[in-house]
Write a protein that holds these residues in place. Structure first.
Motif, PDB file in Angstrom:
ATOM      1  N   LEU A 231      89.490 -46.984 128.863  1.00 18.60           N
ATOM      2  CA  LEU A 231      88.659 -47.990 128.217  1.00 18.60           C
ATOM      3  C   LEU A 231      87.281 -47.490 127.801  1.00 18.60           C
ATOM      4  O   LEU A 231      86.745 -47.918 126.777  1.00 18.60           O
ATOM      5  CB  LEU A 231      88.494 -49.214 129.127  1.00 18.60           C
ATOM      6  N   GLU A 232      86.684 -46.610 128.574  1.00 20.74           N
ATOM      7  CA  GLU A 232      85.322 -46.169 128.256  1.00 20.74           C
ATOM      8  C   GLU A 232      85.275 -45.460 126.913  1.00 20.74           C
ATOM      9  O   GLU A 232      84.367 -45.693 126.107  1.00 20.74           O
ATOM     10  CB  GLU A 232      84.790 -45.247 129.349  1.00 20.74           C
ATOM     11  N   GLN A 233      86.248 -44.606 126.648  1.00 12.68           N
ATOM     12  CA  GLN A 233      86.265 -43.879 125.378  1.00 12.68           C
ATOM     13  C   GLN A 233      86.499 -44.821 124.198  1.00 12.68           C
ATOM     14  O   GLN A 233      85.833 -44.708 123.164  1.00 12.68           O
ATOM     15  CB  GLN A 233      87.355 -42.806 125.396  1.00 12.68           C
ATOM     16  N   VAL A 234      87.443 -45.750 124.347  1.00 12.22           N
ATOM     17  CA  VAL A 234      87.710 -46.645 123.216  1.00 12.22           C
ATOM     18  C   VAL A 234      86.556 -47.629 123.010  1.00 12.22           C
ATOM     19  O   VAL A 234      86.299 -48.060 121.887  1.00 12.22           O
ATOM     20  CB  VAL A 234      89.056 -47.398 123.373  1.00 12.22           C
ATOM     21  N   GLU A 235      85.854 -47.969 124.082  1.00  8.62           N
ATOM     22  CA  GLU A 235      84.674 -48.815 123.918  1.00  8.62           C
ATOM     23  C   GLU A 235      83.619 -48.102 123.082  1.00  8.62           C
ATOM     24  O   GLU A 235      83.025 -48.693 122.173  1.00  8.62           O
ATOM     25  CB  GLU A 235      84.082 -49.198 125.271  1.00  8.62           C
ATOM     26  N   GLN A 236      83.383 -46.828 123.376  1.00  4.58           N
ATOM     27  CA  GLN A 236      82.423 -46.068 122.580  1.00  4.58           C
ATOM     28  C   GLN A 236      82.868 -46.015 121.125  1.00  4.58           C
ATOM     29  O   GLN A 236      82.056 -46.179 120.202  1.00  4.58           O
ATOM     30  CB  GLN A 236      82.267 -44.653 123.130  1.00  4.58           C
ATOM     31  N   PHE A 237      84.158 -45.813 120.889  1.00  7.91           N
ATOM     32  CA  PHE A 237      84.680 -45.702 119.535  1.00  7.91           C
ATOM     33  C   PHE A 237      84.522 -47.012 118.769  1.00  7.91           C
ATOM     34  O   PHE A 237      83.961 -47.045 117.661  1.00  7.91           O
ATOM     35  CB  PHE A 237      86.162 -45.296 119.580  1.00  7.91           C
ATOM     36  N   TYR A 238      85.007 -48.099 119.339  1.00  9.27           N
ATOM     37  CA  TYR A 238      85.031 -49.364 118.615  1.00  9.27           C
ATOM     38  C   TYR A 238      83.678 -50.069 118.590  1.00  9.27           C
ATOM     39  O   TYR A 238      83.330 -50.708 117.590  1.00  9.27           O
ATOM     40  CB  TYR A 238      86.079 -50.300 119.217  1.00  9.27           C
ATOM     41  N   VAL A 239      82.918 -49.969 119.669  1.00  6.60           N
ATOM     42  CA  VAL A 239      81.641 -50.677 119.751  1.00  6.60           C
ATOM     43  C   VAL A 239      80.513 -49.827 119.177  1.00  6.60           C
ATOM     44  O   VAL A 239      79.812 -50.242 118.246  1.00  6.60           O
ATOM     45  CB  VAL A 239      81.343 -51.105 121.200  1.00  6.60           C
ATOM     46  N   ASP A 240      80.316 -48.633 119.730  1.00  7.93           N
ATOM     47  CA  ASP A 240      79.238 -47.767 119.247  1.00  7.93           C
ATOM     48  C   ASP A 240      79.563 -47.168 117.879  1.00  7.93           C
ATOM     49  O   ASP A 240      78.676 -47.009 117.045  1.00  7.93           O
ATOM     50  CB  ASP A 240      78.986 -46.636 120.245  1.00  7.93           C
ATOM     51  N   GLY A 241      80.843 -46.867 117.655  1.00  6.45           N
ATOM     52  CA  GLY A 241      81.226 -46.232 116.400  1.00  6.45           C
ATOM     53  C   GLY A 241      81.447 -47.218 115.268  1.00  6.45           C
ATOM     54  O   GLY A 241      80.844 -47.087 114.196  1.00  6.45           O
ATOM     55  N   LEU A 242      82.297 -48.207 115.488  1.00  8.07           N
ATOM     56  CA  LEU A 242      82.664 -49.125 114.407  1.00  8.07           C
ATOM     57  C   LEU A 242      81.842 -50.407 114.392  1.00  8.07           C
ATOM     58  O   LEU A 242      81.938 -51.192 113.446  1.00  8.07           O
ATOM     59  CB  LEU A 242      84.157 -49.466 114.488  1.00  8.07           C
ATOM     60  N   GLY A 243      81.069 -50.650 115.435  1.00  9.20           N
ATOM     61  CA  GLY A 243      80.154 -51.785 115.403  1.00  9.20           C
ATOM     62  C   GLY A 243      80.730 -53.117 115.823  1.00  9.20           C
ATOM     63  O   GLY A 243      80.166 -54.166 115.509  1.00  9.20           O
TER      64      GLY A 243
END
Length: 313
Positions: A211-223
């Motif tokens: 979850l931590e990696q996908v959170e960074q991707f979707y939240v920090d990366g895609l907004g």
């Protein structure tokens, strides 16, 4: 002295009023409701299937899609006659997706009203097609089933958005509670005529490795904005929706991606504004996440191997 006390009293009163207005403004901003007229965020879903004819028959006669376009090994399905919602592709060397791998948990078909969902439930029952589950999620009523290749499907309808509850942090309060099946059936308005025109893909639910990696991707990366983070799952959205994408680790942490030729989810479409697209490109570069914009869209793969194509609207 008296005048001084009056002035101080007035100043204090003004400060209190301003503070109250600020608090109310912040609260209203934090708890802004979802506007049901908002344009869809999730576009068509691309699935690789084992038998195209069988899958098309299922999605037409059980779910209620219509054929939009048809090729030798591909069929695009629609609800309103012009908006693509589901693309099915038969690939000769495809293999069954191994259990315990990342990928599709389910894609969710959002009905515009309760009678339409009730009609769908009666239609499935009359055709003795198995429904695997049903739940009241506190912001929606949902039915769960699977297609002939065991791709998960959710059929659901939202409650009025002003009734969606939020917790102290502003996230949506959800859960899985018994659905009032009798009450839903009583709202049916036969005959069943397929999917209503205003049907859309409401959200995607994906199995991920961590979850931590996908959170960074979707939240920090895609907004995207987090709307829930609990019990091994992460729910995210745009526009104050309860969730446009759900991510879970219920099959285990560190599970592998399926083979490239596995059946199931090939990719799905997300719609961004031009500003959101520009911000996503900048953030993905900052996070050193590779993406491709050569075809006028933004194609990217999340850390668990789920492919996404982002288009502007």
């Amino acid at each position: 002295m008296k005048n001084k006390r009056i002035i101080i009293g007035i100043v204090v009163s003004v400060v209190l009023v301003i503070s109250l207005i600020a608090l109310l403004t912040n609260k209203n901003s934090a708890y802004e409701t979802y506007d049901t007229d908002t344009l869809p965020r999730v576009g068509e879903v691309y699935l690789v299937v084992s038998d195209l004819e069988r899958s098309v028959k299922f999605y037409q006669h059980m779910i209620g899609f219509d054929i939009l376009t048809q090729e030798a090994n591909k069929v695009t399905l629609t609800a309103d006659g012009f908006t693509p919602l589901l693309l099915l592709e038969e690939v000769n060397n495809s293999v069954e997706r191994p259990p315990g791998t990342t990928g599709l948990y389910h894609f969710a078909i959002l009905f515009p009203d309760r009678p339409s969902l009730a009609n769908a439930l009666l239609h499935l029952a009359e055709n003795e097609y198995p429904v695997q589950g049903a739940a009241n999620h506190q912001y929606s009523d949902a039915l769960y089933l699977a297609d002939p290749d065991n791709n998960g499907i959710e059929l659901y309808v939202d409650y009025p958005s002003e009734k969606w509850e939020r917790d102290a942090d502003g996230g949506y309060v959800g859960g899985s509670y018994p659905i009032d099946i009798e009450g839903l059936v009583n709202e049916a308005n036969p005959p069943w005529t397929g999917l209503p025109d205003r049907t859309r893909i409401g959200h995607m639910h994906l199995q991920v490795a961590e979850l931590e990696q996908v959170e960074q991707f979707y939240v920090d990366g895609l907004g995207f904005t987090i709307t829930s983070n609990d019990n091994g799952s992460l729910f995210i959205s745009k526009d104050n929706y309860h969730h446009h994408i759900a991510l879970n680790i219920w099959s285990g942490i560190g599970i592998p991606s399926p083979p490239e030729n596995a059946r199931g989810l090939k990719k799905f479409i997300i719609f961004f504004t031009q500003q959101e697209m520009d911000e996503a490109e900048a953030q993905l570069k900052h996070l050193d996440i590779p993406f491709d914009t050569s075809n006028g869209t933004l194609s990217v793969v999340d850390p668990s191997g789920n492919a996404i194509e982002i288009r502007t609207r």
